[in-house]
Design an enzyme around this catalytic site. Structure first.
Site, mmCIF file in Angstrom:
data_model
loop_
_atom_site.group_PDB
_atom_site.id
_atom_site.type_symbol
_atom_site.label_atom_id
_atom_site.label_comp_id
_atom_site.label_asym_id
_atom_site.label_seq_id
_atom_site.Cartn_x
_atom_site.Cartn_y
_atom_site.Cartn_z
ATOM 1 N N LYS A 10 19.496 7.831 47.642
ATOM 2 C CA LYS A 10 19.797 8.384 48.958
ATOM 3 C C LYS A 10 18.989 7.589 49.982
ATOM 4 O O LYS A 10 17.800 7.808 50.169
ATOM 5 C CB LYS A 10 19.440 9.874 49.019
ATOM 6 C CG LYS A 10 19.902 10.561 50.315
ATOM 7 C CD LYS A 10 18.786 10.589 51.334
ATOM 8 C CE LYS A 10 19.215 11.278 52.610
ATOM 9 N NZ LYS A 10 19.060 10.444 53.804
ATOM 10 N N GLY B 151 8.410 8.168 52.626
ATOM 11 C CA GLY B 151 8.767 8.731 53.923
ATOM 12 C C GLY B 151 7.616 9.519 54.514
ATOM 13 O O GLY B 151 6.450 9.275 54.194
ATOM 14 N N ASN C 275 5.051 12.663 55.599
ATOM 15 C CA ASN C 275 4.274 13.612 54.801
ATOM 16 C C ASN C 275 4.962 14.956 54.664
ATOM 17 O O ASN C 275 4.993 15.553 53.584
ATOM 18 C CB ASN C 275 2.885 13.799 55.414
ATOM 19 C CG ASN C 275 1.944 12.681 55.048
ATOM 20 O OD1 ASN C 275 2.231 11.527 55.322
ATOM 21 N ND2 ASN C 275 0.831 13.011 54.425
ATOM 22 N N VAL D 236 8.187 15.824 54.836
ATOM 23 C CA VAL D 236 9.339 15.777 53.933
ATOM 24 C C VAL D 236 8.870 15.540 52.502
ATOM 25 O O VAL D 236 9.354 16.174 51.555
ATOM 26 C CB VAL D 236 10.337 14.693 54.368
ATOM 27 C CG1 VAL D 236 11.468 14.562 53.343
ATOM 28 C CG2 VAL D 236 10.906 15.007 55.743
ATOM 29 N N GLU E 137 5.160 8.420 48.277
ATOM 30 C CA GLU E 137 4.399 7.502 49.122
ATOM 31 C C GLU E 137 4.683 7.884 50.565
ATOM 32 O O GLU E 137 5.834 7.883 51.002
ATOM 33 C CB GLU E 137 4.786 6.050 48.841
ATOM 34 C CG GLU E 137 4.290 5.541 47.499
ATOM 35 C CD GLU E 137 2.788 5.629 47.317
ATOM 36 O OE1 GLU E 137 2.053 5.572 48.336
ATOM 37 O OE2 GLU E 137 2.328 5.767 46.174
ATOM 38 N N CYS F 72 4.245 1.591 56.963
ATOM 39 C CA CYS F 72 3.250 2.574 56.541
ATOM 40 C C CYS F 72 1.870 1.940 56.410
ATOM 41 O O CYS F 72 0.853 2.627 56.480
ATOM 42 C CB CYS F 72 3.665 3.249 55.245
ATOM 43 S SG CYS F 72 4.026 2.115 53.900
#
Length: 486
Positions: A179, A232, A234, A236, A254, A288
């Protein structure tokens, strides 16, 4: 097929390109020019997800029986196809999420290299012989795949991150349901086309697009998904992890970073300035591992700041497809609004804005999500811009009187992904290596970036404490089986 062709991109489920059961599609737009449509992607439902998982579960029965080298052959083929289509896929990436074309080309080439690296994993050891207390017995370990792996990826690295998750999952015998982020659904569909052309059996790799609240959360909760790997935010990530934990599925998260650079008084200031700007502002700060806090020893603070402000004048912001553009737009309107709101928060909390800080408008900018590179000074560690991930081109300058104070400031956040220091002093390097709470430590190099053969992941709130890439990936995508033969 040219990257500029506008068309409808379908889900890839159990060996077929199919429209979603909802019949609904969404536009993917160019963040540098919102009047330009890059393509249309599917707005999928749980029915579509169930079909994908069912196909992956069935395909895994045969896929896991192939030898590692046979699975590796498919990855080698996919790498060659990706390389052949490099310019097209890179252009799509730039037009879909905004990073400059040279950066997009570099990322796509990295995707091919990752595929080749993991193709070679098919011929490497997956266990060891262990002495038994019974002299007439043989005891050893081997590794077995998890089964069906759900892969949920962000928009900031739409080629590299899906590949560095899918490639190890596949080589170790798992099947995949991917996804991708909606913002880069077209780019990801073109990556999947490379796997399809490589001839992977039906159901081994599946991709469907749609809202994270439906497809992402659905993957985490699905009883036939044996593992979830997520990159993605934190918020979610924690919801994904909680859903997986509740049913006993393996998960890997991550998440965010608030990455510091420490500049000591013996540093090469030109190198430190160059690396701080590159690490903090390339890809519009949407990494990130991007530098966010710059902690400079007080006696070299002013010369460092002056050199940095001078270099910032040279940055060209614009459409990533235009030659000479150094920094593109924010990836979407929501991200632009987030960055602008953090800049305003910095001003309100008393930090001094010394460069940039505005949304760019006027000729060339009127239809895009452009923001100036931004620098604050007089930033206290408890300020919002020093604590929360901005995910944009914003740098916060801070002063320290010693390596001890610098390390205390660097560690004074909930994140621990990457960190770098600029110094020629070995004792300071060692103190940084030993005391810095981060999963990626870089000395005299920018905070952003990790080599594909090395483990990657964070500490504290940046990660679920597992590691991606390199040989470390085997730890997540397989389970150890101990065998005793009498």
């Amino acid at each position: 097929m040219k990257a500029t062709e506008i068309r409808n991109y379908f889900n890839y489920i159990n060996g077929e390109w199919t429209a979603s059961s909802t019949g609904d599609v969404k536009e993917s737009i160019n963040p540098a020019n919102t009047h330009e449509i890059v393509g249309y992607y599917q707005h999928s439902s749980l029915d579509d997800l169930n079909k994908a998982v069912s196909g992956a579960k069935e395909a895994q029965k045969q896929w896991k029986k192939l030898s590692g080298s046979a699975r590796g052959d498919y990855l080698f083929k996919a790498a060659s196809i990706l390389e052949r289509r490099l310019d097209e896929i890179a252009e799509t990436m730039t037009r879909e999420m905004g990073k400059t074309f040279p950066e997009a080309k570099g990322e796509t080439a990295r995707g091919a290299a990752i595929l080749r690296y993991y193709a070679g994993e098919g011929m490497r050891s997956v266990g060891e012989v262990i002495p038994s207390t019974d002299s007439s017995a043989l005891m050893f370990t081997t590794r077995v795949p998890l089964g069906v792996v759900g892969v949920i990826t962000p928009w900031n690295f739409p080629v590299a991150i899906p590949i560095w998750k899918m490639a190890p999952a596949l080589i170790y015998g798992n099947t995949v349901v991917l996804k991708p982020a909606s913002e880069t659904a077209v780019t990801c569909a073109k990556v999947i086309e490379c796997f399809v052309e490589a001839g992977l059996p039906a159901g081994v790799i599946n991709m469907l697009t749609g809202p994270g609240s439906v497809i992402g959360q659905g993957l985490a909760q699905h009883p036939d998904v044996d593992g979830i790997t997520f990159t993605g935010s934190n918020g979610v990530g924690k919801r994904i992890g909680q859903a997986a934990l509740a049913r006993g599925a393996k998960y890997q998260l991550e998440m965010g970073g608030k990455n510091p650079v420490i500049v000591e008084n013996d540093a090469d200031l030109d190198l430190a300035v160059e690396a701080t700007i590159s690490g903090g502002l390339r890809s519009t700060g949407q990494k990130c591992t991007a530098t966010s806090r710059v902690i400079v020893q007080r006696e070299v603070y002013e010369p460092f700041k002056e050199r940095m402000l001078q270099k910032l004048q040279e940055i060209t912001v614009g459409d990533g497809m235009k030659e000479g553009t150094w920094m593109g737009p924010c990836a979407n309107e929501s991200q632009l609004e987030t960055v602008v709101s953090y800049i305003q928060k910095g001003i309100e909390e008393g930090a001094a804005l010394i460069f940039g800080g505005k949304r760019l408008q006027g000729p060339g900018y009127e239809n895009g999500f452009f923001v100036e590179p931004t620098v604050f000074e007089n930033v206290a560690s408890n300020m919002t811009i020093a604590q929360e991930e901005i995910f944009g081109p914003v740098l916060a300058l801070m002063k320290a009187d010693s390596i001890e104070e610098a390390l205390a400031l660097a560690n004074d956040v909930e994140y621990g992904l990457s960190a770098s220091i600029f110094t020629t002093n070995i004792s300071r390097m060692l103190a940084f290596i030993n005391e810095m709470d981060a999963g990626l430590i870089r000395i005299n190099a920018e905070s952003a970036g990790v080599e594909m053969q090395a483990p990657f992941g964070g500490m504290k709130q940046s990660s679920s404490h597992s590691r991606e890439q390199g040989r470390a990936a085997i730890e997540f995508f397989t389970s150890i089986k101990t065998v005793f033969i009498k």
